[in-house]
Design an enzyme around this catalytic site. Structure first.
Site, PDB file in Angstrom:
ATOM      1  N   GLU A 104       0.817  -1.222   0.000  1.00 52.17           N
ATOM      2  CA  GLU A 104       0.000   0.000   0.000  1.00 52.17           C
ATOM      3  C   GLU A 104       0.848   1.269   0.000  1.00 52.17           C
ATOM      4  O   GLU A 104       0.542   2.243  -0.679  1.00 52.17           O
ATOM      5  CB  GLU A 104      -0.951   0.014   1.200  1.00 52.17           C
ATOM      6  CG  GLU A 104      -2.119  -0.956   1.106  1.00 52.17           C
ATOM      7  CD  GLU A 104      -1.761  -2.377   1.517  1.00 52.17           C
ATOM      8  OE1 GLU A 104      -0.576  -2.640   1.832  1.00 52.17           O
ATOM      9  OE2 GLU A 104      -2.669  -3.230   1.525  1.00 52.17           O
ATOM     10  N   HIS A 128     -11.514  -5.118   8.931  1.00 54.17           N
ATOM     11  CA  HIS A 128     -12.098  -4.800   7.617  1.00 54.17           C
ATOM     12  C   HIS A 128     -13.347  -3.930   7.743  1.00 54.17           C
ATOM     13  O   HIS A 128     -14.105  -3.798   6.782  1.00 54.17           O
ATOM     14  CB  HIS A 128     -12.487  -6.072   6.864  1.00 54.17           C
ATOM     15  CG  HIS A 128     -11.334  -6.825   6.297  1.00 54.17           C
ATOM     16  ND1 HIS A 128     -10.479  -7.576   7.061  1.00 54.17           N
ATOM     17  CD2 HIS A 128     -10.882  -6.933   5.015  1.00 54.17           C
ATOM     18  CE1 HIS A 128      -9.568  -8.136   6.275  1.00 54.17           C
ATOM     19  NE2 HIS A 128      -9.783  -7.744   5.033  1.00 54.17           N
TER      20      HIS A 128
END
Lengths: 330, 324
Positions: free
Chosen positions: B60, B129
């Site tokens: 990322e 999440h």
């Protein structure tokens, strides 16, 4: 000088250039240190003294259209990429004539004209940026190189590995230049890395890698030229690990408790300027008078930079919020 | 007008942007061969090829930074971070580079990157999440933060985001991807202003993103009790449309803020502060807010439901403000 080094066209003119460039960085920074003690320059000041051969050698292999991404120890990189000493010094002072309009200071020199993209004070923070600049060139079909300078401390960061992997995977024209000065701030290389060869880490990503004596400006130039040639030939990134040493503290706040004076003195004996100058004089490439002239030119440039910085103006406080976002959105 | 899902709306917006401008490309985890974690980019790889629909490794920080570098290099990248939970691995690049380079360079460099990410809970995916972190990003000067709550906004926000010379973050609430609506293909969405989704006169309900549906449902329930609630969709979390917030509160004199972020230091807290600073004397009752409970979002359905804002909580908060 090594045999390979002698293959470079070490004309008198070229020797003069190399010494001139290294001395520009050295004298500029010695002045910065002095101005820091006078409190003309504030904040963090990370000096490059001792490492001049790295930026000087690598920059010989770069063209004006190539990009440079550097760290917080970047005065030399900015100077050698073509940012004026005046704009850099004014930035150190925090004046609006500075290359970042007084917003960046010593650690965040930027210059669009010379494609100098900072000045990044987050260790390894510039590596992904360099990957992106190279990606832009590749997507746009431009034949340019992005050189990314960083210290060996960056090799302990995830971004180093992520960026090398991306650049290799996507075959991007990045020249990674690790300036391994053996200390990540005050932590010695063997206290921070399980594998102390940074080039070996790069090789793991199938990146052409070379370790070079970073105290030898000609060796660095040769290696950089070879790396750029390989980069262009293979259309893939290359990695240079330059073994070097900084003679001064990490920053002006650092009491240097982590290394001995003897160690520093030994490295100074191998200093890049001392060594190159002595060789050039002994071999007859340069004369004492050349050195004298170069010193005079450099002194003039530095004095002029200080004069401009002194005479510079403060950005009005009413402009504080400028350059946060575009003043006029498209 | 065609019936499209929120997912298709985002995909259509990406396609149109890529057709319109060679400099636009999409990169992120599984955006290509997999078709996008939320199937947003399905089919685009075949259409545009792997150079422009670029699968990235699970990195990322590096690919977000590469997006920033590519924007500096003249491209118009769309970076997809699978969920905002993972964006914490790239927050250094977003904060220290995307948001600051313009300023640190004295205005010489701009970073016209668009970073899209999914946000929000409600699918029993547990803590790592399910969080809503857009409020954190809304704290940062130098970036624009968008929260499309409707299919129309999902379709229309990308183009102006790509036109913006500064970094733009778009938070797509994962529960919205299956919503459908009739949307005009050529829709253009204003990314500067909040919008009133329902007119009302008794109380203002201020919200954004995934909570808009719950808030509109709450307004319906309140209507059944003869309470006229105005619903303001912020749409832009940074910079906040303060004028729109003050206008609705000054009109109804009562307000509940609904925000899926945690209560402490939330966007809701910021909105309350601004109302107190500028519209205190127009208020007829203390402000209230409905936020996520201060707990990592749990897995078990009943616990997750209890943690997130719900229509019932919004109705209850509104009734309390109204003294009913």
């Amino acid at each position: 000088m090594s045999k390979a080094a002698l293959k470079v066209r070490l004309t008198r003119e070229h020797c003069r250039t190399l010494l001139h460039q290294m001395l520009r960085v050295r004298r500029f920074e010695e002045k910065c240190a002095e101005l820091y003690t006078q409190e003309k320059i504030r904040g963090f000041l990370h000096l490059y003294i001792g490492q001049e051969a790295v930026a000087t050698g690598v920059m010989q292999a770069l063209g004006p259209e190539d990009a440079v991404v550097a760290t917080y120890r970047e005065h030399g990189h900015a100077l050698l990429k073509g940012v004026s000493a005046e704009a850099i010094m004014a930035e150190m002072y925090g004046k609006q004539e500075g290359c970042s309009r007084g917003r960046g200071g010593s650690m965040h020199l930027f210059d669009a004209r010379t494609r100098f993209y900072g000045g990044n004070a987050i260790v390894a923070g510039g590596l992904p940026i360099a990957v992106g600049l190279a990606l832009a060139d590749k997507l746009a079909g431009r034949q340019r190189v992005t050189a990314c300078f960083f210290g060996e401390g960056a090799a302990a960061e995830g971004e180093f590995h992520e960026s090398l992997n991306l650049a290799a995977l996507w075959r991007l024209p990045v020249l990674f230049v690790c300036e391994n000065n053996l200390y990540a701030m005050g932590t010695a290389l063997d206290l921070s890395e399980s594998e102390t060869s940074i080039a070996a880490k790069a090789a793991c990503y199938r990146i052409g890698s070379e370790t070079v004596d970073g105290m030898d400006v000609v060796a660095v130039e040769v290696a950089a030229r070879r790396a750029i040639a390989a980069l262009q030939e293979a259309g893939a990134p290359q990695f240079l690990e330059c073994r070097t040493y900084r003679f001064r503290a990490h920053s002006m706040y650092d009491p240097q408790l982590y290394r001995t004076k003897d160690e520093v003195e030994q490295w100074k004996e191998r200093g890049p300027i001392k060594r190159f100058q002595e060789w050039a004089l002994a071999s007859g490439e340069l004369h004492a008078n050349d050195v004298h002239e170069i010193e005079k030119e450099v002194a003039l440039e530095v004095a002029q930079a200080v004069a401009v910085a002194e005479a510079g103006t403060w950005e009005p406080v009413e402009h504080l919020l400028r350059h946060v976002g575009a003043e006029q959105r498209i | 007008m065609t019936q499209v899902s929120y997912r298709e709306a985002v995909r259509g917006a990406i396609r149109m942007a890529m057709q319109a401008d060679e400099r636009v490309f999409l990169m992120g985890e599984d955006v290509g061969h997999y078709g996008g974690c939320y199937a947003v980019s399905q089919g685009l790889l075949d259409e545009f090829g792997p150079e422009r629909i670029r699968d990235t490794p699970l990195s990322e920080s590096a690919f977000t930074g590469a997006g920033i570098g590519a924007a500096l290099g003249g491209m118009r990248p769309i970076v997809e971070v699978m969920t905002c939970n993972f964006s914490l691995l790239s927050i250094d690049q977003i904060m220290n580079n995307a948001a600051t380079i313009r300023h640190m360079s004295g205005g010489q460099f701009t970073v016209p990157v668009v970073i899209r990410m999914a946000t929000g809970g409600g699918r029993q995916l547990a803590a790592q999440h399910s969080h809503s972190l857009e409020g954190w990003y809304a704290h940062i000067p130098g970036i624009r933060v968008l929260a499309p709550a409707t299919v129309e906004d999902a379709a229309g926000m990308l183009a102006p985001a790509l036109d913006d010379p500064d970094p733009v973050l778009i938070f797509e609430n994962a529960l919205l991807y299956n919503d459908t609506a009739d949307v005009d293909d050529a829709v253009a969405v204003d990314i500067d202003h909040a919008v009133i989704r329902r007119e009302g006169s008794d109380i203002s309900l201020i919200t954004y993103g995934g909570s808009l549906g719950k808030t509109l449902a709450a307004a319906e329930e309140l209507a059944a009790q003869d309470i006229s609630a105005e619903v303001l969709d912020l749409r832009i979390l940074r910079p906040l449309d303060e004028a729109a917030i003050l206008a609705t509160v000054s009109k109804t004199q009562r307000c509940v803020i609904v925000d899926e972020g945690w209560r402490s230091g939330s966007l809701a807290a910021e909105i309350m502060a601004r109302i107190i600073e500028h519209a205190f004397w127009t208020l007829d009752a203390p402000l209230a807010r409905v936020c996520s409970e201060e707990v990592p979002v749990p897995y078990a359905r009943h616990l997750e439901e209890a943690a997130l804002p719900s229509t019932e909580k919004i109705v209850a908060a509104a009734l309390a403000v109204l003294g009913r």
